[in-house]
Design an enzyme around this catalytic site. Structure first.
Site, PDB file in Angstrom:
ATOM      1  N   HIS A 374     -76.149  47.991 -36.393  1.00 46.06           N
ATOM      2  CA  HIS A 374     -75.193  48.686 -37.261  1.00 46.06           C
ATOM      3  C   HIS A 374     -73.826  48.782 -36.584  1.00 46.06           C
ATOM      4  O   HIS A 374     -73.310  49.878 -36.315  1.00 46.06           O
ATOM      5  CB  HIS A 374     -75.721  50.082 -37.620  1.00 46.06           C
ATOM      6  CG  HIS A 374     -76.880  50.058 -38.553  1.00 46.06           C
ATOM      7  ND1 HIS A 374     -78.195  50.141 -38.130  1.00 46.06           N
ATOM      8  CD2 HIS A 374     -76.937  49.931 -39.915  1.00 46.06           C
ATOM      9  CE1 HIS A 374     -79.000  50.097 -39.169  1.00 46.06           C
ATOM     10  NE2 HIS A 374     -78.269  49.971 -40.280  1.00 46.06           N
ATOM     11  N   TRP A 376     -69.757  46.555 -35.945  1.00 48.69           N
ATOM     12  CA  TRP A 376     -68.653  46.000 -36.712  1.00 48.69           C
ATOM     13  C   TRP A 376     -69.040  44.699 -37.417  1.00 48.69           C
ATOM     14  O   TRP A 376     -68.617  44.438 -38.535  1.00 48.69           O
ATOM     15  CB  TRP A 376     -67.459  45.797 -35.803  1.00 48.69           C
ATOM     16  CG  TRP A 376     -66.318  44.998 -36.369  1.00 48.69           C
ATOM     17  CD1 TRP A 376     -65.723  43.917 -35.798  1.00 48.69           C
ATOM     18  CD2 TRP A 376     -65.611  45.221 -37.602  1.00 48.69           C
ATOM     19  NE1 TRP A 376     -64.697  43.433 -36.598  1.00 48.69           N
ATOM     20  CE2 TRP A 376     -64.611  44.221 -37.713  1.00 48.69           C
ATOM     21  CE3 TRP A 376     -65.735  46.146 -38.634  1.00 48.69           C
ATOM     22  CZ2 TRP A 376     -63.742  44.135 -38.795  1.00 48.69           C
ATOM     23  CZ3 TRP A 376     -64.868  46.060 -39.722  1.00 48.69           C
ATOM     24  CH2 TRP A 376     -63.881  45.062 -39.798  1.00 48.69           C
ATOM     25  N   THR A 377     -69.882  43.883 -36.785  1.00 47.31           N
ATOM     26  CA  THR A 377     -70.321  42.636 -37.416  1.00 47.31           C
ATOM     27  C   THR A 377     -71.061  42.925 -38.713  1.00 47.31           C
ATOM     28  O   THR A 377     -70.845  42.266 -39.736  1.00 47.31           O
ATOM     29  CB  THR A 377     -71.232  41.840 -36.459  1.00 47.31           C
ATOM     30  OG1 THR A 377     -70.486  41.489 -35.284  1.00 47.31           O
ATOM     31  CG2 THR A 377     -71.761  40.579 -37.118  1.00 47.31           C
ATOM     32  N   ASP A 413     -71.020  52.094 -42.646  1.00 44.25           N
ATOM     33  CA  ASP A 413     -71.833  52.489 -41.483  1.00 44.25           C
ATOM     34  C   ASP A 413     -70.972  52.924 -40.298  1.00 44.25           C
ATOM     35  O   ASP A 413     -71.380  52.803 -39.140  1.00 44.25           O
ATOM     36  CB  ASP A 413     -72.759  51.340 -41.054  1.00 44.25           C
ATOM     37  CG  ASP A 413     -74.103  51.392 -41.764  1.00 44.25           C
ATOM     38  OD1 ASP A 413     -74.514  52.491 -42.174  1.00 44.25           O
ATOM     39  OD2 ASP A 413     -74.730  50.329 -41.927  1.00 44.25           O
ATOM     40  N   ASP A 523     -75.504  45.648 -48.592  1.00 42.99           N
ATOM     41  CA  ASP A 523     -75.978  46.200 -47.323  1.00 42.99           C
ATOM     42  C   ASP A 523     -77.157  45.404 -46.770  1.00 42.99           C
ATOM     43  O   ASP A 523     -77.323  45.263 -45.551  1.00 42.99           O
ATOM     44  CB  ASP A 523     -76.382  47.664 -47.545  1.00 42.99           C
ATOM     45  CG  ASP A 523     -76.595  48.423 -46.239  1.00 42.99           C
ATOM     46  OD1 ASP A 523     -76.146  47.940 -45.176  1.00 42.99           O
ATOM     47  OD2 ASP A 523     -77.192  49.512 -46.280  1.00 42.99           O
ATOM     48  N   GLN A 575     -91.147  42.248 -42.234  1.00 50.68           N
ATOM     49  CA  GLN A 575     -90.153  41.558 -43.046  1.00 50.68           C
ATOM     50  C   GLN A 575     -90.705  41.212 -44.418  1.00 50.68           C
ATOM     51  O   GLN A 575     -89.988  41.323 -45.432  1.00 50.68           O
ATOM     52  CB  GLN A 575     -89.682  40.283 -42.331  1.00 50.68           C
ATOM     53  CG  GLN A 575     -88.702  40.540 -41.209  1.00 50.68           C
ATOM     54  CD  GLN A 575     -87.454  41.252 -41.704  1.00 50.68           C
ATOM     55  OE1 GLN A 575     -87.286  42.448 -41.471  1.00 50.68           O
ATOM     56  NE2 GLN A 575     -86.587  40.541 -42.396  1.00 50.68           N
TER      57      GLN A 575
END
Length: 625
Positions: A374, A376-377, A413, A523, A575
Site C-alpha cells: 500500500h 505510492w506505486t 491509501d 483498487d 488468490q
C-alpha cells in the site's frame, strides 16, 4: 400573684428556682403581677414556643376563661408559625438554588482558564456565606502539598490596594492577591487538616485553635478570626480545599455549612472540567505544533517543486490509457509526472492552477509510506485504472464525479501502515479509537483533506463554493468505498437493482453505488493486470500480509493462514478465493453497466484460471506425498 421586691438579693430568695426571668422581674420592681404561660405546639406535637402573658394589679388574676381564649388563638398561631417556617425555608432554598444556577452559568459558560475559574469560585463562595475573604487551595498529590497562586479573594471598594488587580463586578470589585504562590504540606494548618481528613471545620476563634497556621496571615498581613473550611471532592478524591474567613456578622452557622457543602459539589465538577479543558487546550497546541512539523516534513520541498516545474507536464504518454499499463516500469518521480498528465488530460488546466497541481501530487507521493504494497506505486496504479475507466466511458460520469473518482483513487491509501482495519481494532490503535468503522479509509480521507489545506496545495481552490462542497462530499464517498467491508452490501444492492431492470443514471443513489463499485474495481486492478504484473504484485501483497502476521504473532495471537509466512503454499488458494469471491463479481457488475471496462473482467478471469491450476497442482502434490 407575686410581690416583687426592689432588692435583687431578696428577689432571688423569693424566686430561687428561677421560674421567672430575672430581666422581667427587674422591670416589674415594686409591682404585683399575674402570669399565664401557654405552649405553642406544632402539628407533630413538638413544642415550638411559649407565650408568657402578664397582668399588673389591679387587673386581677387570669381565670380559666382567659386560658381558653388564649388557647384557642394559639392553635391558629401554631399553624401560622408552622407555615411561616415553611415559607422561610422555601425562600432560603429558592435563593440558594438561584445562587447555584448563577454559579453554574458563570463557571461553565466561560471556562477560559484554571485561574479565572478559581477566582470565580472564591468570589461566589465568599458571597454565599457572607465571608470577608475566600481562599482556594488545590491539592498537589505528587508532592503531597496544598498550593494556591490566587489565594485571597474579597469584595472591597476600588482603589484600596495597589498589590491587587481588579475584575469588574456588578456593583463592586473583586480584590485578588497574586503576589506569589503559597505552598505548604498536607496536614499543615486548618486547610491542610481538611485536605488530610476530609472533615469540615468550623473554627470560631482561629488563634485559639492549635491547628491554625499563622504563616498565611504573616504573608498577607491579614488577621483571621473565624474560619469555615471544606474539602472539594471529585470521584471520591479530595482535589482542593475552600476556606472562608471572617463572617461579616457573627459566626459561621450550620446553615452556612450545608449551603457550602452543596456549592462544593459544583466546585468539584467545575475544577475537574477546567483541568480537562486545560489538558485539551495544551493537547490542541501540541497537535498544532506536531501538525506544523509534519506539514513541513511531509510536503514537497521547494527543490522537488522547481524540478517538476522545469520538466513540465508531458504532452503525450503512449499506452497510459491501457487497462494493462505496467506501473512497475516507472520510478516514483515519473509516476508523479504521469499522474499529473492523466489529471490534465481528463480535466484540462483552465480551471486549475498548475503550480498547485504539481505541489499537491508531489506531496501525495510523499505521504504514502514505504510499506510493501500500500505505497505510492499502488496509489498511482489505482489512479491509472480509474483514469482508464473514465477515459473509455466518456459522458457516464459528471465532471464533479470524475474529479472525486480520480483524486480519490490517487489518495485512497494515503499514510497506510500496511495493516488492515481488524488489526487496528485488535491492537487498540489510536486511529481505531477515532474511527470505529472503516478506520483506515477515514484516515486516508482526512489525510487528503490535510494536504488540501496546506498552503499552495488546494487543487479545488478555483471551484465555486457549491462545487467545492460537492466534490469533497463525493471524494469522501469514493475513498470510504475502498473498504472491502462496504463492497459486499454495495454489490448486493446494485446487483438487485440491475437484475430487476431498475437502474437509472438519473437516480443519485444508483450513481453512488456505481461509483463505489468503480472505486473497488480500480483498487483491485492488480488482479486484472497481465500475469507478469499480477505475480509481481502478489509477491508484495503477501509480504505485507506476512509482516502483519509477524506482528500478530509477536502480540501473542495466531495469524490466519493467509498471513502466516510459514504457510506460503496458501497463496494460490487465497488468490483463487479472492478472485472468485470479490474481484470477478466486481468486474462482472462493472462490465454490465460500463461495457468499456470489459478488459478488467477478461484479464481477471485469465488470472483466476492460472491460480486455479497452480492451486490444484499444489493440492495434488500434497495428496501424492
Amino acid at each position: 400573684a407575686k410581690k416583687v421586691p426592689k432588692t435583687p438579693a431578696l428577689q432571688r430568695l423569693i424566686n430561687p428556682d428561677k421560674t421567672f426571668d430575672d430581666e422581667l422581674c427587674l422591670q416589674l420592681q415594686g409591682d404585683t403581677f399575674h402570669v399565664q404561660c401557654q405552649p405553642i405546639l406544632q402539628s407533630d406535637g413538638k413544642l415550638a414556643a411559649v407565650v408568657e402573658l402578664w397582668r399588673k394589679e389591679p387587673g386581677g388574676p387570669f381565670y380559666e376563661e382567659d386560658e381558653e381564649i388564649a388557647s384557642s388563638y394559639l392553635v391558629w398561631g401554631g399553624i401560622a408559625l408552622h407555615y411561616a417556617h415553611l415559607y422561610l425555608n422555601m425562600n432560603q432554598q429558592k435563593k440558594l438554588n438561584d445562587f447555584l444556577l448563577a454559579v453554574v452559568k458563570s463557571i461553565f459558560q466561560d471556562m477560559v482558564s484554571m485561574d479565572v475559574l478559581v477566582m470565580k469560585i472564591m468570589n461566589f463562595a465568599q458571597r454565599l456565606v457572607d465571608a470577608d475573604r475566600a481562599s482556594l487551595f488545590l491539592v498537589d498529590a505528587k508532592n503531597k502539598e496544598l498550593y494556591a497562586t490566587i489565594f485571597d479573594v474579597g469584595v472591597d471598594s476600588p482603589g484600596s490596594d495597589d498589590s491587587m488587580y481588579r475584575i469588574a463586578g456588578d456593583a463592586e470589585e473583586i480584590k485578588v492577591h497574586t503576589s506569589k504562590e503559597i505552598r505548604f504540606p498536607l496536614g499543615t494548618g486548618i486547610a491542610g487538616q481538611v485536605a488530610m481528613t476530609g472533615e469540615v471545620l468550623n473554627i470560631k476563634d482561629a488563634y485559639a485553635d492549635s491547628r491554625f497556621n499563622r504563616t498565611v496571615d504573616q504573608l498577607t498581613g491579614y488577621t483571621t478570626q473565624t474560619i469555615l473550611c471544606m474539602p472539594i471532592y471529585i470521584r471520591g478524591s479530595i482535589i482542593g480545599v475552600v476556606q472562608m474567613v471572617n463572617k461579616h456578622f457573627g459566626l459561621f452557622t450550620r446553615d452556612d455549612e450545608e449551603a457550602f457543602a452543596m456549592f462544593a459539589v459544583y466546585c468539584g465538577l467545575a475544577l475537574h472540567h477546567a483541568k480537562l479543558y486545560d489538558k485539551i487546550r495544551k493537547s490542541e497546541q501540541k497537535y498544532r505544533v506536531a501538525l506544523d512539523v509534519l506539514s513541513y516534513h511531509n510536503t514537497c520541498t521547494e527543490e522537488e517543486y522547481q524540478s517538476a516545474r522545469r520538466d513540465g507536464i508531458p504532452t503525450e504518454i503512449p499506452g497510459i490509457d491501457d487497462y494493462y499499463f505496467n506501473p512497475f516500469g516507472l520510478d516514483d518521480y515519473e509516476k508523479v509526472r504521469h499522474a499529473i498528465y492523466m489529471f490534465s488530460d481528463l480535466f484540462g488546466l483552465n480551471g486549475f492552477d498548475q503550480a498547485t497541481l504539481l505541489k499537491f501530487t508531489l506531496t501525495v507521493k510523499k505521504n504514502y509510506r514505504r510499506v510493501p504494497y500500500h505505497n505510492w506505486t499502488h496509489g498511482f496504479s489505482v489512479a491509472n485504472s480509474m483514469y482508464c475507466i473514465i477515459k473509455h466511458s466518456k459522458g457516464i460520469f459528471r465532471q464533479a464525479e470524475c474529479l472525486a473518482l480520480y483524486v480519490g483513487a490517487l489518495c485512497h491509501d494515503l499514510d497506510h501502515r500496511g495493516k488492515n482495519n481488524k488489526f487496528m481494532l485488535d491492537t487498540e490503535s489510536p486511529l481505531a479509537a477515532i474511527y470505529s468503522t472503516s478506520t483506515m479509509e477515514h484516515h486516508h480521507f482526512n489525510q487528503t483533506i490535510t494536504i488540501l489545506q496546506q498552503e499552495g496545495h488546494n487543487i479545488f481552490g478555483k471551484l465555486s463554493s457549491t462545487d467545492y462542497k460537492q466534490v469533497l462530499g463525493l471524494l469522501k464517498h469514493c475513498i470510504l468505498a475502498t473498504d472491502l467491508a462496504l463492497f459486499f452490501p454495495n454489490k448486493a444492492k446494485l446487483s438487485q437493482i440491475v437484475q430487476e431492470g431498475k437502474f437509472s443514471w438519473h437516480i443519485a443513489e444508483h450513481r453512488g453505488l456505481l461509483k463505489a463499485i468503480a472505486m473497488t474495481g480500480s483498487d483491485l486492478s492488480a488482479s486484472a493486470k497481465p500475469w507478469n504484473i499480477q505475480v509481481e504484485t502478489v509477491k508484495v501483497i503477501f509480504e505485507e500480509f506476512y509482516q502483519q502476521g509477524d506482528a500478530e504473532r509477536a502480540a501473542g495471537r495466531a495469524p490466519i493462514p493467509m498471513m502466516d509466512r510459514n504457510q506460503p503454499d496458501q497463496q494460490p488458494s487465497s488468490q483463487v478465493g479472492f478472485l472468485m469471491g470479490i474481484c470477478k463479481p466486481c468486474y462482472s457488475l462493472l462490465n454490465t453497466l460500463i461495457p468499456e471496462s470489459k478488459p478488467l473482467l477478461d484479464m481477471c478471469e485469465e488470472n483466476l484460471d492460472r491460480w486455479r491450476k497452480i492451486d490444484e497442482e499444489i493440492k495434488s502434490r500434497k495428496q501424492n506425498a
